[in-house]
Enzyme design. Sequence first.
Site, PDB file in Angstrom:
ATOM      1  N   CYS A   1       6.828   0.275   7.260  1.00  0.00           N
ATOM      2  CA  CYS A   1       6.353   1.388   6.444  1.00  0.00           C
ATOM      3  C   CYS A   1       7.485   1.839   5.533  1.00  0.00           C
ATOM      4  CB  CYS A   1       5.918   2.533   7.353  1.00  0.00           C
ATOM      5  SG  CYS A   1       5.266   3.962   6.477  1.00  0.00           S
ATOM      6  N   LEU A   2       7.164   2.082   4.276  1.00  0.00           N
ATOM      7  CA  LEU A   2       8.179   2.558   3.342  1.00  0.00           C
ATOM      8  C   LEU A   2       8.787   3.874   3.824  1.00  0.00           C
ATOM      9  CD1 LEU A   2       6.378   1.901  -0.076  1.00  0.00           C
ATOM     10  CD2 LEU A   2       7.883   0.377   1.217  1.00  0.00           C
TER      11      LEU A   2
ATOM     12  N   GLN B   1       3.225   9.947   1.066  1.00  0.00           N
ATOM     13  CA  GLN B   1       4.498   9.220   1.032  1.00  0.00           C
ATOM     14  C   GLN B   1       5.304   9.507  -0.231  1.00  0.00           C
ATOM     15  OE1 GLN B   1       2.576   5.232   2.212  1.00  0.00           O
ATOM     16  NE2 GLN B   1       4.618   5.144   3.126  1.00  0.00           N
TER      17      GLN B   1
ATOM     18  N   GLY C   1       0.848  -1.178   0.000  1.00  0.00           N
ATOM     19  CA  GLY C   1       0.000   0.000   0.000  1.00  0.00           C
ATOM     20  C   GLY C   1       0.884   1.229   0.000  1.00  0.00           C
TER      21      GLY C   1
ATOM     22  N   HIS D   1      -3.646   1.684   8.514  1.00  0.00           N
ATOM     23  CA  HIS D   1      -2.275   2.188   8.351  1.00  0.00           C
ATOM     24  C   HIS D   1      -2.221   3.222   7.218  1.00  0.00           C
ATOM     25  CE1 HIS D   1       2.277   1.468   8.155  1.00  0.00           C
ATOM     26  NE2 HIS D   1       2.011   2.200   7.086  1.00  0.00           N
ATOM     27  N   GLU D   2      -2.814   2.869   6.068  1.00  0.00           N
ATOM     28  CA  GLU D   2      -2.753   3.775   4.911  1.00  0.00           C
ATOM     29  C   GLU D   2      -3.527   5.058   5.168  1.00  0.00           C
ATOM     30  OE1 GLU D   2      -0.711   3.603   2.642  1.00  0.00           O
ATOM     31  OE2 GLU D   2      -0.114   1.571   3.146  1.00  0.00           O
TER      32      GLU D   2
ATOM     33  N   HIS E   1      -1.927   7.736   7.186  1.00  0.00           N
ATOM     34  CA  HIS E   1      -0.982   8.619   6.476  1.00  0.00           C
ATOM     35  C   HIS E   1      -1.671   9.907   6.015  1.00  0.00           C
ATOM     36  CE1 HIS E   1       2.769   6.415   6.223  1.00  0.00           C
ATOM     37  NE2 HIS E   1       2.179   5.320   5.795  1.00  0.00           N
TER      38      HIS E   1
HETATM   39 ZN    ZN Z   1       3.141   3.513   5.820  1.00  0.00          ZN
END
Ligand code: ZN
Length: 193
Positions: free
Chosen positions: A110-111, A61, A56, A152-153, A156
């Site tokens: 997380c990226l 991000q 995701g 989670h997404e 953000h």
């Molecule tokens: Zn993340």
Amino acid sequence: MGLFRKKAQPLEVARIGNPVLRQKADLVDPRSIGGDDLAQLVDEMIATMDAEGGIGIAAPQVSRSISLAVIEIPVDSARYPDSEPFELEVFINPSITILDEQEQEYWEGCLSVPDLRGLVPRPRKVQVDYLALDGDSRSIVAEGFLATVLQHELDHLDGVLFIDRMRDMTKLATLEEYRTYWLDSTDAPSLDD
Ligand code: ZN
């Protein structure tokens, strides 16, 4: 849902410390839905998610502070063998409702928070109302792993990172230490996005 995977260049991922990750994202202008610019950004986000091995990604991000996220849990994911697959979906201006406050825990990555894993408690069942890429209003009810991925997404989009949701910071580990000390000693699978 018939999204094409067009060839697009991955974008640079904003990492923790970049203020864009801490902003509340603006709503996507409905007039831009269906337009080429938004479609191009979605293609670039998908390319970035693929390049980084995530399941995701949210627009902040890639340094775009707008209410847009993409999720795809592959069928043949070696990384998430116990998870139900989830077909590529674009979430525009999503809103979330908790349907069951009872919590579950997954190890999250997380990226934007590279090389770390943390055990995160979250409500186990949620509903998300959103606009799809074609502008249709949609609603999804999710439990288990997908419920955590969605939360989670969507976090953000509010400037929230998974580490903010942790209550036990002794369960924050580097990827290497996670593999050494936690991977085999916990039932909770992990996710990266
Ligand atoms: Zn993340």
